[in-house]
Design a protein around this motif. Structure first.
Motif, PDB file in Angstrom:
ATOM      1  N   VAL A 150       0.975  -0.709   0.041  1.00 51.86           N
ATOM      2  CA  VAL A 150      -0.080  -0.361  -0.074  1.00 51.86           C
ATOM      3  C   VAL A 150       0.731   1.029  -0.669  1.00 51.86           C
ATOM      4  O   VAL A 150       1.928   0.986   0.517  1.00 51.86           O
ATOM      5  CB  VAL A 150      -0.816  -0.077   1.084  1.00 51.86           C
ATOM      6  N   SER A 168       6.040   1.744  -0.258  1.00 51.13           N
ATOM      7  CA  SER A 168       5.853   0.552  -0.202  1.00 51.13           C
ATOM      8  C   SER A 168       6.587  -0.876  -0.306  1.00 51.13           C
ATOM      9  O   SER A 168       7.533  -0.381  -1.092  1.00 51.13           O
ATOM     10  CB  SER A 168       4.375   0.482  -1.600  1.00 51.13           C
ATOM     11  N   LEU A 273      -1.361   2.902  -7.079  1.00 53.57           N
ATOM     12  CA  LEU A 273      -1.217   3.163  -5.333  1.00 53.57           C
ATOM     13  C   LEU A 273      -2.445   4.880  -5.165  1.00 53.57           C
ATOM     14  O   LEU A 273      -2.272   4.747  -4.304  1.00 53.57           O
ATOM     15  CB  LEU A 273      -0.074   3.443  -5.588  1.00 53.57           C
ATOM     16  N   ASP A 276      -4.313   4.387  -2.054  1.00 57.29           N
ATOM     17  CA  ASP A 276      -3.970   4.287  -1.183  1.00 57.29           C
ATOM     18  C   ASP A 276      -4.393   5.530  -0.991  1.00 57.29           C
ATOM     19  O   ASP A 276      -4.507   5.490   1.245  1.00 57.29           O
ATOM     20  CB  ASP A 276      -2.630   3.645  -0.662  1.00 57.29           C
ATOM     21  N   ASP A 279      -7.412   7.218   0.544  1.00 56.23           N
ATOM     22  CA  ASP A 279      -7.575   6.779   1.746  1.00 56.23           C
ATOM     23  C   ASP A 279      -7.625   7.111   2.765  1.00 56.23           C
ATOM     24  O   ASP A 279      -7.645   7.363   4.050  1.00 56.23           O
ATOM     25  CB  ASP A 279      -7.779   5.066   0.973  1.00 56.23           C
ATOM     26  N   HIS A 280      -5.739   7.698   2.545  1.00 57.82           N
ATOM     27  CA  HIS A 280      -5.324   7.299   3.983  1.00 57.82           C
ATOM     28  C   HIS A 280      -3.919   8.543   4.379  1.00 57.82           C
ATOM     29  O   HIS A 280      -3.595   9.156   5.477  1.00 57.82           O
ATOM     30  CB  HIS A 280      -4.204   6.097   4.128  1.00 57.82           C
TER      31      HIS A 280
END
Length: 335
Positions: A150, A168, A273, A276, A279-280
Motif C-alpha cells: 500500500v 510501499s 497506489l 491508498d 484513503d489514508h
C-alpha cells in the motif's frame, strides 16, 4: 531482537537522538558542539553547548556539524557522537561492549556522504553499522505499514531539509528532497524582522518566535510576543511587539515551496497506489510538523487528508531503533 548494546541513531541537523529497543529514547539533545578555538578542546555538547550560542567569548566556537542533513564538519561530528556514546554508555552497558547501530541517512545522500556517516560511527566504536533511509525510518517510527503493498506517504519536516516520500513494500517508490526546513523558517523570521524593524535578532530568538507564534497561511493566532534585539541603525538595544500575522507572512514563501515539493511527489505516484493516498493521506514527521496549523493547511493545499505522527520529532529515531526487527531486509550493510 535488539539487545541493550544495539542502538538506533538519528544524527540530524539540529538534534541527535539515540533509541534503545529496551529503554526507548536514551538521548535527545541539540546536535551542537562547543570547543576552544585555540586548543581544539571540547567544551560542551547538546543543550549545554546550545545555550552558549551568542554568549561565549571569542575563543569558544559553537557549531552544528551537520548541514541539510549531512555531515559538514567531520571532526566536530565525531566529537559529538563520541561524547554522546560516553554519556549513554554506562546505563546501557556500552562501556564494555561495542554497540551495533542503525543510522538514518537522507534518501538522496551520495556514497561519499554515506561513507562519512559510516566512518564517524566506526571511529566512535560501533561494531556493526547499518543504514536506513530517513523517510523509511520516519514511516516505521510513525507506525505506518511500510512492508505492505500500500502507499504510505510520509513527509519529514526536519531542521535542514524536507523529504517527502511514497513508500510501499518496504521501499521508496518516489521521493523529493528540499533544502528548506526549520532552519530556513528561522532565517525567514530573522530577515523579516531586520527589514521591517531594522532589528537584529539571534537564531534562538527566531526559533522561539516560530514555536510560539509561527503558523501557516490562514491560521488564526491572536497572541503576539515581545522580542528583544539590537537596532542595526543606532546600535541600541530595543524591544518590539511581533504579531502572528507578520510571522505568517514571513514564512509563507518557504511553506509554499514545501507544499509544491510534496505535490510533485504525489504526482509521481503510480496509478495503482493513488487510491491508498486518497484513503489514508499524508503523515507528517519531524519538528516542522508541530508548526501551528500545518496539518489543516497542507490538507487544503494537497486535497488529501494530512495527519501528524504521534511523536513527530522522535519518529526517525524510533524508526531506526525498530528497524532491525521490523525490516531486516531493508537495512543496507555498511560500505
Amino acid at each position: 531482537m535488539f539487545a541493550s548494546s544495539e542502538l538506533g541513531i538519528d544524527l540530524g541537523t539540529m538534534n541527535v537522538r539515540l533509541f534503545s529497543q529496551t529503554k526507548g529514547i536514551v538521548f535527545d539533545e541539540p546536535a551542537a558542539v562547543a570547543y576552544n578555538r585555540h586548543t581544539g578542546k571540547l567544551m560542551a555538547i547538546g543543550q549545554q553547548a546550545k545555550q552558549m550560542i551568542g554568549k561565549a567569548p571569542a575563543h569558544i566556537e559553537v557549531t552544528y556539524p551537520l548541514q541539510n542533513g549531512v555531515i559538514a564538519d567531520f571532526e566536530r561530528a565525531k566529537m559529538l557522537l563520541q561524547q554522546v556514546f560516553k554519556q549513554v554508555g554506562n546505563p546501557l552497558g556500552l562501556a564494555f561492549k561495542k554497540p551495533s547501530v542503525v543510522m538514518s541517512v537522507p534518501f538522496h545522500a551520495t556514497s561519499v556522504e554515506r561513507r562519512s556517516f559510516y566512518e564517524i560511527a566506526q571511529h566512535c566504536g560501533a561494531k556493526h553499522i547499518h543504514f536506513i533511509e530517513e523517510p523509511v525510518a520516519a514511516a516505521i517510527g510513525a507506525d505506518l505499514p511500510v512492508s505492505e503493498p500500500v502507499a504510505n506517504v510520509v513527509v519529514h519536516l526536519g531542521a535542514g531539509k524536507t523529504e517527502a516520500a511514497i513508500i510501499s513494500l518496504g521501499g521508496v517508490v518516489a521521493c523529493r528532497s528540499l533544502r528548506i526546513g526549520g532552519n530556513r523558517l528561522d532565517e525567514d523570521i530573522i530577515q523579516y524582522v531586520r527589514q521591517r524593524y531594522n532589528l537584529l535578532i539571534g537564531e534562538q530568538t527566531a526559533e522561539q518566535v516560530k514555536i510560539e507564534i509561527g503558523s501557516t497561511p490562514g491560521t488564526s493566532l491572536t497572541q503576539g510576543m515581545t522580542i528583544h534585539g539590537r537596532d542595526v541603525v543606532t546600535g541600541f538595544l530595543k524591544a518590539i511587539s511581533l504579531d502572528p500575522a507578520e510571522v505568517q507572512h514571513a514564512l509563507k514563501e518557504s511553506l509554499l515551496q514545501i507544499a509544491e515539493a510534496i505535490r510533485a511527489v504525489l504526482e509521481e505516484c503510480p496509478a495503482e497506489l493513488s487510491g491508498d493516498i486518497i484513503d489514508h493521506g499524508v503523515v507528517l514527521t519531524g519538528g516542522g510538523a508541530l508548526l501551528h496549523g500545518i496539518e489543516q493547511w497542507l490538507g487544503a493545499e494537497l486535497h488529501v487528508p494530512v495527519h501528524v505522527a504521534p511523536n513527530p520529532s522522535e519518529a526517525v529515531a524510533i524508526g531506526t531503533g525498530k528497524a532491525l526487527r521490523a525490516m531486516p531486509k531493508q537495512l543496507s550493510a555498511a560500505l
